[in-house]
Write a protein that holds these residues in place. Structure first.
Motif, PDB file in Angstrom:
ATOM      1  N   UNK A 304    -171.175 -24.153 -17.431  1.00 12.57           N
ATOM      2  CA  UNK A 304    -172.125 -25.045 -16.761  1.00 12.57           C
ATOM      3  C   UNK A 304    -173.456 -25.029 -17.512  1.00 12.57           C
ATOM      4  N   UNK A 305    -174.110 -26.159 -17.507  1.00 14.22           N
ATOM      5  CA  UNK A 305    -175.478 -26.253 -18.024  1.00 14.22           C
ATOM      6  C   UNK A 305    -176.280 -26.978 -16.943  1.00 14.22           C
ATOM      7  N   UNK A 306    -177.268 -26.291 -16.348  1.00 13.71           N
ATOM      8  CA  UNK A 306    -178.011 -26.884 -15.234  1.00 13.71           C
ATOM      9  C   UNK A 306    -179.091 -27.857 -15.698  1.00 13.71           C
ATOM     10  N   UNK A 307    -179.672 -27.544 -16.849  1.00 10.44           N
ATOM     11  CA  UNK A 307    -180.832 -28.334 -17.271  1.00 10.44           C
ATOM     12  C   UNK A 307    -180.847 -28.473 -18.782  1.00 10.44           C
ATOM     13  N   UNK A 308    -181.054 -29.695 -19.250  1.00 11.68           N
ATOM     14  CA  UNK A 308    -181.203 -29.954 -20.686  1.00 11.68           C
ATOM     15  C   UNK A 308    -182.515 -30.698 -20.880  1.00 11.68           C
ATOM     16  N   UNK A 309    -183.405 -30.120 -21.677  1.00 13.91           N
ATOM     17  CA  UNK A 309    -184.695 -30.756 -21.940  1.00 13.91           C
ATOM     18  C   UNK A 309    -184.776 -31.106 -23.415  1.00 13.91           C
ATOM     19  N   UNK A 310    -185.014 -32.368 -23.709  1.00 14.78           N
ATOM     20  CA  UNK A 310    -185.015 -32.865 -25.085  1.00 14.78           C
ATOM     21  C   UNK A 310    -186.341 -33.536 -25.415  1.00 14.78           C
ATOM     22  N   UNK A 311    -186.779 -33.352 -26.640  1.00 10.44           N
ATOM     23  CA  UNK A 311    -188.001 -34.045 -27.063  1.00 10.44           C
ATOM     24  C   UNK A 311    -189.162 -33.098 -27.298  1.00 10.44           C
ATOM     25  N   UNK A 312    -188.910 -32.038 -28.078  1.00 14.30           N
ATOM     26  CA  UNK A 312    -189.976 -31.123 -28.525  1.00 14.30           C
ATOM     27  C   UNK A 312    -189.805 -30.927 -30.007  1.00 14.30           C
ATOM     28  N   UNK A 313    -190.779 -31.361 -30.805  1.00 11.53           N
ATOM     29  CA  UNK A 313    -191.933 -32.206 -30.468  1.00 11.53           C
ATOM     30  C   UNK A 313    -191.468 -33.543 -29.861  1.00 11.53           C
ATOM     31  N   UNK A 314    -192.356 -34.210 -29.171  1.00 10.68           N
ATOM     32  CA  UNK A 314    -192.035 -35.483 -28.531  1.00 10.68           C
ATOM     33  C   UNK A 314    -191.232 -36.371 -29.489  1.00 10.68           C
ATOM     34  N   UNK A 315    -190.216 -37.014 -28.920  1.00 12.76           N
ATOM     35  CA  UNK A 315    -189.359 -37.864 -29.748  1.00 12.76           C
ATOM     36  C   UNK A 315    -190.089 -39.107 -30.261  1.00 12.76           C
ATOM     37  N   UNK A 316    -189.677 -39.498 -31.461  1.00 17.82           N
ATOM     38  CA  UNK A 316    -190.109 -40.768 -32.046  1.00 17.82           C
ATOM     39  C   UNK A 316    -189.218 -41.872 -31.466  1.00 17.82           C
ATOM     40  N   UNK A 317    -189.615 -43.096 -31.676  1.00 17.64           N
ATOM     41  CA  UNK A 317    -188.828 -44.227 -31.157  1.00 17.64           C
ATOM     42  C   UNK A 317    -187.427 -44.255 -31.780  1.00 17.64           C
ATOM     43  N   UNK A 318    -187.301 -43.838 -33.042  1.00 15.67           N
ATOM     44  CA  UNK A 318    -185.999 -43.877 -33.717  1.00 15.67           C
ATOM     45  C   UNK A 318    -185.030 -42.859 -33.111  1.00 15.67           C
ATOM     46  N   UNK A 319    -185.530 -41.678 -32.781  1.00 19.09           N
ATOM     47  CA  UNK A 319    -184.676 -40.671 -32.131  1.00 19.09           C
ATOM     48  C   UNK A 319    -184.244 -41.175 -30.755  1.00 19.09           C
ATOM     49  N   UNK A 320    -185.160 -41.837 -30.071  1.00 24.85           N
ATOM     50  CA  UNK A 320    -184.851 -42.357 -28.732  1.00 24.85           C
ATOM     51  C   UNK A 320    -183.823 -43.485 -28.802  1.00 24.85           C
ATOM     52  N   UNK A 321    -183.922 -44.277 -29.859  1.00 22.78           N
ATOM     53  CA  UNK A 321    -182.924 -45.349 -30.052  1.00 22.78           C
ATOM     54  C   UNK A 321    -181.529 -44.732 -30.198  1.00 22.78           C
ATOM     55  N   UNK A 322    -181.442 -43.648 -30.978  1.00 22.84           N
ATOM     56  CA  UNK A 322    -180.132 -43.011 -31.196  1.00 22.84           C
ATOM     57  C   UNK A 322    -179.604 -42.397 -29.896  1.00 22.84           C
ATOM     58  N   UNK A 323    -180.491 -41.834 -29.108  1.00 24.24           N
ATOM     59  CA  UNK A 323    -180.076 -41.259 -27.818  1.00 24.24           C
ATOM     60  C   UNK A 323    -179.567 -42.381 -26.911  1.00 24.24           C
ATOM     61  N   UNK A 324    -180.277 -43.498 -26.910  1.00 20.99           N
ATOM     62  CA  UNK A 324    -179.852 -44.638 -26.079  1.00 20.99           C
ATOM     63  C   UNK A 324    -178.475 -45.131 -26.521  1.00 20.99           C
ATOM     64  N   UNK A 325    -178.251 -45.180 -27.848  1.00 25.68           N
ATOM     65  CA  UNK A 325    -176.951 -45.619 -28.355  1.00 25.68           C
ATOM     66  C   UNK A 325    -175.834 -44.685 -27.883  1.00 25.68           C
ATOM     67  N   UNK A 326    -176.116 -43.373 -27.910  1.00 27.20           N
ATOM     68  CA  UNK A 326    -175.101 -42.392 -27.484  1.00 27.20           C
ATOM     69  C   UNK A 326    -174.827 -42.509 -25.985  1.00 27.20           C
TER      70      UNK A 326
END
Lengths: 426, 135
Positions: A304-326
């Protein structure tokens, strides 16, 4: 001996008002502590704004009183006025809009808003991010600035030849108010030369490779040294290199780092060292990186994984685009909370591009202006949490009875949708 | 006197106490509990010890640029060190010195890590610029 200009003396004598006088007093004290002989003009300041936890040491007082005591070290209430240079805010203790989604109370949000309103009135642009350089805070070569974000200092100095030190939070406010900082450390060219050479004998390509490389070098770097990296087989990008600096600034304190053949002050190894012999030399291998990976909580399995925190350092728009695609068309596993952190200006681009809609449809939450480390907030009842950032994994481990897992963004996203941590990231 | 190390007084004043000595630095975030003064950094030689009233002798700052604010908060909570000694200044320790206001000696002529141990009783005289070890 410290020499001041006429304008600096006028500030110190109180001719430019009480705030500038107190700010200049502290800058002069700081300069004398450092044994600096003069000050330099600062054109940009990145400031740690908001109702941060450490401010509670001042007790239950008005925002203006807390700022006077904690940021300007003055028992007297100072009149807050427009800052002397271009200012932008660093991460705060919460997302100022979606604070309820990260377990902040209305009362905490109201207090934070009072602080932010106060800074905005002083001319601070509320970008709320640890990646100021992705949001218009871009010091040019030779430009003197202050920043409260350690990795941003090393990145902007190393890659752009900008001049800043890892001054404490308070010094940022003093410099912003009076427009000066001691001309010392990285504000002086000779101090920027490399001292320790690291030969990189491992393929460094992905964000996680760079993250682990930074963490590993930091573990081996003595205080007050400037690392020089040689043997890199691949160039970094702005997206991968921010992990490197964030991780290195976690396990050590370098303010400058040379990547031979890549950063502008290191066209060659000799140039990076200023023609001198290095104080220390080491080779970093894949097994060193693997050791760091394991220290951070990588490579283990969890059901089990209760919590996943992503974006350290804060994500750039390109990283966020890839996350959205996934995440498009997928659902976050039941029982797993996923927070994705970025800067508010980048969130606006996400909204405009439809990424926020895609990501939030999966059940993940997009948040801005903070992170678990700066907020100290976690979802209730978390027993296992995962990060794709060495900085978060390292800092979130002490003092909590929570298992911390570390892996690549891909591993984190897979765990987000399966609810399991496979640990197969090596 | 042979048990004196000369240096430069960076923040004036005189204070004494038991030394906490580490050639490693301490991290600020997740390193110092500013309400008790306890060091919480995992695996650090000081883990579990309190810096309240101690003479802190460390190599420099590391980690977040927030380093100084933890010392500032500790000072206001009454759990700051009595004095601090840094063989060499850096920007993190420099601001910590400026906000804490306790006596600080730096630019030492000798390496303090080879001659002062945790638990030694030391006097920090930043007015004259030295650190003295008492038995």
């Amino acid at each position: 001996m410290l020499t001041l200009t006429v304008a600096e003396k006028e500030m110190l004598d109180g001719k430019k008002g009480k705030l500038k006088q107190q700010a200049m007093r502290k800058i002069v004290e700081y300069a004398e502590i450092l044994n600096a002989s003069e000050l330099c003009e600062v054109s940009m300041a990145h400031l740690f704004c908001g109702a941060h936890d450490y401010l509670s040491a001042a007790g239950d007082r008005s925002v203006e009183e807390v700022i006077s005591i904690m940021q300007y070290c003055s028992d007297e209430l100072l009149p807050l006025e427009e800052m002397a240079c271009f200012c932008q805010s660093d991460c705060g203790p919460m997302d100022p809009i979606n604070y309820d989604k990260m377990n902040c109370t209305q009362k905490e949000a109201d207090r934070n808003k009072q602080f932010l309103d106060c800074y905005r009135a002083c001319g601070v642009n509320l970008a709320g991010t640890c990646v100021p350089y992705l949001c218009g805070f871009v010091p040019l070569p030779g430009e003197h600035y202050v920043s409260s974000e350690s990795h941003a200092v090393t990145l902007m100095n190393s890659f752009w030849g900008a001049c800043g030190n890892a001054d404490g939070l308070e010094a940022g406010f003093w410099a912003a108010a009076c427009g000066r900082i001691p001309k010392w450390g990285n504000h002086v060219k000779e101090n920027r030369l490399g001292t320790h050479v690291f030969e990189i004998d491992a393929p460094i390509k992905t964000s996680m490779d760079w993250d682990l490389l930074g963490y590993t070098i930091g573990r081996r770097l003595p205080s007050h040294s400037v690392p020089v990296l040689t043997g890199l087989s691949n160039r970094p990008t702005i997206f991968t290199i921010k992990y490197f600096f964030a991780a290195m600034a976690t396990t050590s304190g370098p303010e400058m780092c040379h990547l031979v053949g890549i950063t502008p002050e290191a066209p060659t190894l000799e140039a990076a060292l200023g023609g001198k012999q290095p104080i220390g030399k080491a080779t970093i291998t894949s097994s060193d990186l693997l050791e760091s990976f394991k220290i951070l909580g990588g490579g283990v399995k969890r059901d089990t994984v209760d919590y996943i925190s992503l974006g350290c350092p804060h994500y750039s728009i390109e990283e966020l685009r890839k996350i959205a695609m996934f995440l498009e068309g997928k659902k976050i596993a039941r029982g797993t909370a996923v927070h994705i952190w970025t800067a508010s200006p980048i969130k606006t681009v996400m909204d405009n591009s439809g990424y926020t809609q895609i990501i939030e449809s999966s059940g993940a939450v997009v948040l801005t202006s903070s992170c678990p480390l700066t907020s100290g907030k976690l979802p209730p009842g978390v027993k296992t949490m995962a990060f794709d950032s060495a900085k978060q994994a390292h800092y979130m481990t002490p003092g909590r009875d929570i298992k911390v897992l570390y892996g690549s963004l891909q591993a984190c996203l897979t765990a987000a949708t399966t609810g399991k941590w496979s640990g197969s990231d090596e | 006197m042979s048990n004196r190390i000369k240096g430069r007084g960076a923040v004036k004043g005189i204070a004494e106490g038991y030394a906490m000595v580490s050639g490693e630095t301490i991290q600020g975030w997740s390193g110092i509990d500013e309400s008790t003064g306890k060091i919480v950094e995992i695996g650090h030689p000081f883990e579990g010890m309190s810096m309240k009233g101690a003479v802190l002798i460390i190599s420099g700052g590391k980690g977040s640029n927030g380093w100084s604010c933890h010392f500032h908060a500790a000072k206001l909570k009454g759990v700051a060190p009595a004095a601090m000694v840094f063989p060499k200044m850096d920007s993190r320790t420099g601001v910590a010195a400026a906000v804490t206001g306790v006596p600080v000696v730096t630019d030492l002529e000798l390496d303090p890590f080879s001659c002062i141990k945790t638990g030694d009783y030391v006097i920090v005289n930043a007015d004259e610029g030295y650190v003295e070890i008492r038995e």
